[in-house]
Write an enzyme that holds these catalytic residues in place. Structure first.
Site, PDB file in Angstrom:
ATOM      1  N   ASP A 152       0.871  -1.164   0.000  1.00 43.12           N
ATOM      2  CA  ASP A 152       0.000   0.000   0.000  1.00 43.12           C
ATOM      3  C   ASP A 152       0.919   1.228   0.000  1.00 43.12           C
ATOM      4  O   ASP A 152       2.133   1.108   0.189  1.00 43.12           O
ATOM      5  CB  ASP A 152      -0.895  -0.050   1.244  1.00 43.12           C
ATOM      6  N   ASP A 154      -0.073   4.915   1.474  1.00 43.20           N
ATOM      7  CA  ASP A 154      -0.202   5.761   2.661  1.00 43.20           C
ATOM      8  C   ASP A 154      -0.002   4.955   3.940  1.00 43.20           C
ATOM      9  O   ASP A 154      -0.633   3.916   4.152  1.00 43.20           O
ATOM     10  CB  ASP A 154      -1.580   6.424   2.687  1.00 43.20           C
TER      11      ASP A 154
END
Length: 602
Positions: A152, A154
């Site tokens: 991912d 963030d």
């Protein structure tokens, strides 16, 4: 602190257990409850009328004999002249009469002995046990079998400063007031950085923020209406005389049930704070309102910060202010790619935002590290819905119209779904390891439905590790466990004076100070007073590994196997010290990272 120190600590316990003081206390307080109930007399059951100590381990005084009646199953032999002496039968035992010791005095003497024991047996330096750069295993993972690493963006590749939380809160608060016409008084509430904690539940209809344990029980003392704690008796009244919340109300698969919402990602901290602040304003001013409407409006206001791109704009305008430890992200990607691993990125963030952040952290050629890059993926729907096709973006981030027949290195893709991803890449099963910070949106489907390996990023581990490494925590936790042992052992004393003492101990146990060493309102995100939290349960269920940041990977060879500690079950004994020292390892993290970083600069 090395494992050797822990073994030394364990040896100290063992050696002390042979001494008179520990015979008086340790066995009595920490052992299993005797099968025959409370002890009533000490018998002279061995040769030379020498007391065997009984299963309470009491060393009798010659002038005052403390009554006991040892359990046959737990009766111990003693060595006299190096010869083993068999226990006499009950009919063969003789009993010594003498004045009985007052039960209250007896219990408090046990208490004080145990207090001294806990203090004496924690040697200097026993703290600072845990390395914050450790990777913890819930399930066995052999990195040698992992060929593909996914991320991912963030709070996984990009870690953000706490300043971002303040900006999100302030902007959403202003949305509430200006666009949703909430009272101006709410604008006077500034952001409270350390109020909320990840993993909390919010009762939508009652407007209560709380911590729930792994067994669906509310931790009393952690229920807040607005910014004020709710008394325990009121909590019980609100929930029908219990502090248990039924499964169907606590949480659905993705963290939201019909009555409760669980906040699972780091971005949710400002949202919980804004909910608490708005509730506090209405309650403090005796204004009637609908908590359900408030929940929806706050959720929408927080969402607007993302939808309108405010957060992306703030970060892109001042990358140095908001992005932390970008050089570590580069080091990890370089480390993996240089060992021939395939890398991919699946994020909900837009390409322009990811591109600028990755150029800042990794360099303008950051896409060369990745075999597949997918933006605006719409997780968790990306993992469980096959309806959305992939779209390709050009170098400017504009959508292209061509049909996607393969996922190619150097290209940027938008939306899509995991089923097409698996079909086009062939990346399946345990050879894939994906990292993310959101247990539901990033990890749950991948582990349970698709058999990928998963790694949870839990930035709070760094702070919690610092607390666990303090002497105050070590002393508090050790005493809490010792006190629990005393309660378990001494609960067989049922006379009125003894019950008063036991009630005092129970009150002390429930008021244990370990919670306040973490978040002062809600405690550790991993534990309630005595149980794992609901968050911990999900963490163990949805992640094979968990760590404070992806940079922890730099501490391990890529053929390393992570073995979960065989933590003893309640009916098992901790027979091997390695069960007790997970995370107690020193690693060449900084040196390794500096070496890789230097190689980049050259």
């Amino acid at each position: 602190m090395s494992c050797q120190k822990i073994r030394t600590f364990g040896n100290s316990l063992w050696q002390t257990s042979k001494s008179t003081s520990l015979c008086k206390v340790y066995v009595a307080s920490c052992g299993s409850v005797a099968s025959t109930g409370p002890t009533t007399q000490i018998g002279k059951c061995c040769e030379n009328e020498q007391s065997c100590g009984s299963d309470l381990g009491i060393q009798p005084d010659r002038s005052t004999v403390i009554p006991t009646s040892p359990s046959p199953a737990n009766h111990r032999h003693v060595a006299v002249n190096k010869q083993k002496v068999s226990s006499p039968t009950l009919s063969e035992r003789t009993f010594t009469t003498g004045p009985k010791i007052d039960s209250k005095t007896y219990l408090w003497s046990r208490y004080n002995e145990m207090k001294r024991l806990v203090h004496d047996l924690i040697p200097p330096g026993v703290c600072n046990l845990l390395n914050p750069s450790t990777i913890y295993a819930n399930n066995e993972v052999d990195l040698d079998e992992v060929d593909i690493y996914g991320f991912d963006y963030d709070y996984t590749l990009a870690l953000y400063s706490n300043t971002l939380d303040t900006m999100i809160y302030n902007t959403a608060r202003d949305f509430l007031v200006k666009h949703y016409k909430y009272p101006e008084g709410i604008s006077k509430y500034d952001y409270i950085p350390n109020f909320a904690a990840r993993g909390l539940h919010y009762d939508i209809q009652k407007g209560l923020l709380m911590k729930i344990d792994a067994f669906h029980y509310i931790q009393l003392g952690t229920v807040y209406r607005g910014l004020k704690p709710v008394p325990d008796d009121e909590v019980l009244e609100l929930y029908g005389g219990t502090h248990h919340v039924p499964l169907q109300e606590v949480s659905g698969f993705y963290g939201k049930g019909p009555m409760m919402k669980q906040f699972m990602d780091v971005f949710s901290i400002p949202e919980m704070t804004l909910l608490a602040v708005a509730n506090d304003y209405f309650n403090s001013n005796d204004i009637e309102y609908d908590p359900g409407h408030l929940y929806k409006d706050v959720s929408d206001a927080i969402g607007m910060v993302h939808i309108k791109g405010y957060m992306y704009k703030w970060i892109m305008q001042d990358l140095e202010k908001y992005i932390l430890r970008g050089d570590e992200t580069y080091a990890v990607l370089h480390h993996l790619a240089s060992h021939g691993k395939k890398l991919f990125l699946i994020t909900n963030s837009p390409f322009s935002f990811v591109d600028k952040g990755m150029k800042y952290m990794v360099g303008k050629d950051w896409r060369d590290f990745f075999d597949v890059v997918i933006v605006q993926a719409d997780k968790p729907h990306f993992f469980n819905n096959c309806g959305k096709p992939f779209r390709r973006l050009d170098g400017n981030g504009d959508l292209q119209w061509d049909k996607i027949k393969s996922l190619d290195k150097g290209q940027i893709y938008k939306q899509g779904n995991l089923f097409d991803f698996l079909r086009l890449t062939g990346w399946r099963g345990s050879k894939v390891l994906y990292f993310g910070d959101h247990l539901y949106s990033d990890l749950a489907d991948l582990m349970l439905r698709h058999g990928w390996r998963t790694g949870a990023i839990v930035p709070e581990l760094e702070m919690e590790t610092r607390v666990v490494n303090t002497e105050q925590y070590a002393q508090s936790l050790t005493w809490l466990q010792a006190l629990t042992g005393l309660l378990e052992r001494m609960q067989m004393h049922r006379d009125p004076k003894s019950k008063e003492v036991l009630q005092d101990w129970l009150k002390e146990r429930e008021e244990a100070v370990t919670k306040n060493l973490f978040n002062p309102h809600f405690g550790s995100i991993f534990r309630t007073c005595h149980n794992p939290t609901f968050f911990s349960r999900r963490l163990c269920r949805f992640s094979d590994l968990y760590m404070a940041s992806i940079s922890c990977l730099l501490n391990y060879d890529l053929s390393y196997t992570f073995y979960p500690r065989r933590t003893p079950l309640q009916h098992e004994a901790p027979l091997w010290m390695d069960q007790l020292c997970t995370g107690c390892m020193k690693t060449p993290f900084l040196e390794e990272m500096a070496h890789i970083r230097q190689a980049k600069l050259l």
